[in-house]
Design an enzyme around this catalytic site. Structure first.
Site, PDB file in Angstrom:
ATOM      1  N   LYS A 115     -17.298   9.962   8.253  1.00  0.00           N
ATOM      2  CA  LYS A 115     -17.531   9.912   6.631  1.00  0.00           C
ATOM      3  C   LYS A 115     -18.470  10.947   6.076  1.00  0.00           C
ATOM      4  CE  LYS A 115     -15.468   5.208   6.787  1.00  0.00           C
ATOM      5  NZ  LYS A 115     -15.674   3.716   6.828  1.00  0.00           N
ATOM      6  N   SER A 149     -19.818  -1.309   1.957  1.00  0.00           N
ATOM      7  CA  SER A 149     -19.231  -0.135   1.211  1.00  0.00           C
ATOM      8  C   SER A 149     -18.160  -0.573  -0.130  1.00  0.00           C
ATOM      9  CB  SER A 149     -18.410   0.500   2.302  1.00  0.00           C
ATOM     10  OG  SER A 149     -17.380  -0.311   2.526  1.00  0.00           O
ATOM     11  N   ARG A 164       0.992  -1.092   0.235  1.00  0.00           N
ATOM     12  CA  ARG A 164      -0.065  -0.093  -0.251  1.00  0.00           C
ATOM     13  C   ARG A 164       0.786   1.284  -0.001  1.00  0.00           C
ATOM     14  NH1 ARG A 164      -5.344  -1.287   3.576  1.00  0.00           N
ATOM     15  NH2 ARG A 164      -6.037  -3.035   2.117  1.00  0.00           N
ATOM     16  N   LYS A 200     -18.827 -17.966  16.822  1.00  0.00           N
ATOM     17  CA  LYS A 200     -19.411 -17.089  16.057  1.00  0.00           C
ATOM     18  C   LYS A 200     -19.890 -18.094  14.675  1.00  0.00           C
ATOM     19  CE  LYS A 200     -15.989 -15.409  12.988  1.00  0.00           C
ATOM     20  NZ  LYS A 200     -15.021 -14.415  12.296  1.00  0.00           N
ATOM     21  N   THR A 232      -9.967   5.703  27.605  1.00  0.00           N
ATOM     22  CA  THR A 232      -9.186   6.487  26.413  1.00  0.00           C
ATOM     23  C   THR A 232      -9.632   7.879  26.661  1.00  0.00           C
ATOM     24  OG1 THR A 232      -8.675   6.281  23.972  1.00  0.00           O
ATOM     25  CG2 THR A 232     -10.783   5.814  24.587  1.00  0.00           C
TER      26      THR A 232
HETATM   27  C1  LIG Z   1     -14.903   2.944   7.963  1.00  0.00           C
HETATM   28  C2  LIG Z   1     -15.651   1.966   8.742  1.00  0.00           C
HETATM   29  C3  LIG Z   1     -15.645   1.710   9.770  1.00  0.00           C
HETATM   30  C4  LIG Z   1     -14.828   2.288  10.720  1.00  0.00           C
HETATM   31  O1  LIG Z   1     -15.146   3.685  10.827  1.00  0.00           O
HETATM   32  P1  LIG Z   1     -14.198   4.895  11.283  1.00  0.00           P
HETATM   33  O2  LIG Z   1     -15.075   6.066  12.065  1.00  0.00           O
HETATM   34  O3  LIG Z   1     -13.489   5.064  10.181  1.00  0.00           O
HETATM   35  O4  LIG Z   1     -13.257   4.061  12.429  1.00  0.00           O
HETATM   36  C5  LIG Z   1     -16.710   1.059  10.405  1.00  0.00           C
HETATM   37  N1  LIG Z   1     -17.461   0.178   9.602  1.00  0.00           N
HETATM   38  C6  LIG Z   1     -17.549   0.284   8.380  1.00  0.00           C
HETATM   39  C7  LIG Z   1     -18.512  -0.707   7.536  1.00  0.00           C
HETATM   40  C8  LIG Z   1     -16.467   1.124   7.744  1.00  0.00           C
HETATM   41  O5  LIG Z   1     -16.331   0.767   6.289  1.00  0.00           O
END
Ligand SMILES: *Cc1c(COP(=O)(O)O)cnc(C)c1O
Length: 414
Positions: A258, A199, A31, A166, A287
């Site tokens: 996102k 996605s 990558r 699972k 955290t």
């Molecule tokens: C990107 C993603 C996550 C993680 O979300 P972040 O806020 O980027 O850590 C969780 N589930 C799916 C399906 C994703 O594509």
């Protein structure tokens, strides 16, 4: 053993590490991160620092800031105001000093967005999945998790860390899921974990049908709406809002990084479930909480998208246009019902090659998607057009791809 004895076979650590990297090069899936700066006010335009002659202008086609909320004036203003009001960081965990009024407001807003009693913030969507799934299954003795085979790595990590049993069901396959549910003892706790929008393939889960099975077999449900929140439903509550299914789900999970354009993750559920995760999940407890600046930005974004549909409509229109342009040009665009526009390449080396040419010669930035993000042999380019991509940009992109497809003698659509 004398004090100066050297073990006969000492481990050559550097060699092991170098071999691990070499394997990735051999498979063509090493990558390379592209060094860019996006230009606020001009998304999807950005500057790329890959060459030696200063930054080069590029167009970003693979951002998950789907609706360009990362540059929205309301988001920027809220973050500036918070920064000047309360400073940079939260200064602690939620339990020790880091529980700000911004966090509480955002959780209230997110609970309302998903029609739930409560919500809980995490530092990312990844952490929210990992922490929640690993914790909930540990709280339920003997719990079995039923997991869609295409679930995101963060869900798989959570399921693994829960230490519970699972069962993996074939992607969106209701008959297979039912077969697996029916095989278990009815008295055993069960949880079905799945996503709404997948996605990489851009398809959507049958939420109601999965909830029907959950009802029939007395299972809890966990839905990752990361690629749907902000983008589907009248107020951006995701596919579960669009399909009027939110109230049937035990836990809805989302990201603020996102479509909401900022950073962070969350879950929404009834008060007791949220209290359990808040009280038991190490990934939540140990955290530092999100910076109030980020939380203020996310809050502005969520509120804006609850009331405004222009961004969602713009994104859907752009995705429809790009799919049509690709299909008309004979490019192997995958059939999706969502805003995701993937072009199947089926080979990691070729996918990287196309991506390199696009960036170098056309100023088009789209990252190749390789294993383990997608199965081997299904490597692809994944385009995420949004309201800020105009038709002229899409036409230029299509022409560039047609030229490259011809040059590399790639397979066209069937
Ligand atoms: C990107 C993603 C996550 C993680 O979300 P972040 O806020 O980027 O850590 C969780 N589930 C799916 C399906 C994703 O594509």
């Amino acid at each position: 053993m004398s004090i100066d004895a050297v073990p006969a076979r000492s481990v050559d650590y550097n060699r092991v590490f170098a071999q691990a990297i070499d394997r990735l090069h051999e498979e063509g899936r090493y990558r390379v991160f592209i060094d860019i700066l996006r230009n606020k006010g001009q998304f999807p335009n950005a500057r790329c620092f890959a060459g030696h002659n200063g930054p080069k202008p590029i167009t970003v086609w693979c951002s998950n800031d789907y609706l360009a909320m990362g540059q929205h004036p309301a988001v920027i203003a809220a973050m500036e105001e918070a920064l000047h009001d309360v400073g940079a960081g939260s200064g602690g965990t939620r339990n020790i000093g880091g529980n700000t009024h911004y966090h509480i407001d955002l959780e209230t807003e997110l609970a309302d967005l998903h029609d739930k009693e409560a919500a809980l913030l995490f530092t990312s969507g990844y952490v929210s999945n990992e922490a929640t799934l690993s914790t909930i299954a540990r709280i339920l003795p003997g719990c079995i998790i039923f997991s869609d085979e295409l679930n995101h790595a963060s869900m798989i990590a959570g399921i693994r860390h829960s230490g519970c049993e699972k069962r993996v069901f074939r992607h969106n396959d209701l008959a297979h899921l039912e077969h697996l549910l029916a095989a278990e003892d009815p008295s055993v706790p069960k949880l079905i974990a799945f996503e709404s929008v997948y996605s990489m393939d851009g398809d959507v889960a049958p939420i109601h049908a999965i909830c029907d099975l959950a009802d029939k077999y007395n299972a809890l449900t966990y839905l990752d709406e990361v690629h749907a929140v902000g983008m589907y439903g009248a107020r951006g509550g995701g596919i579960s809002e669009r399909d009027d299914a939110a109230s049937r789900l035990t836990i809805v999970e989302g990201t603020l990084g996102k479509a909401f354009g900022v950073m962070g993750g969350y879950i929404a559920a009834d008060r007791t479930v949220i209290d359990v995760i808040r009280s038991y999940a190490p990934g939540f407890i140990f955290t530092t909480s999100l910076s109030p600046v980020l939380v203020a930005g996310a809050l502005a974004s969520v509120r804006h998208l609850k009331g405004s549909t222009a961004e969602r409509e713009g994104q859907q229109a752009a995705a429809a246009t790009l799919k049509t342009l690709f299909a008309d040009a004979g490019l192997p665009v995958m059939d999706t019902t969502t805003h995701i526009v993937p072009l199947m390449v089926g080979d990691p080396v070729k996918a990287k090659r196309i991506s390199d040419i696009l960036l170098r010669e056309y100023g088009v930035y789209v990252q190749p998607i390789n294993y383990p993000t997608v199965p081997r042999g299904t490597e692809r380019l994944r385009f995420t057009p949004g309201p800020a991509h105009d038709t002229a940009m899409m036409q230029e992109l299509t022409a560039a791809l047609v030229e490259i497809w011809g040059r590399l003698e790639l397979r066209k659509a069937a």
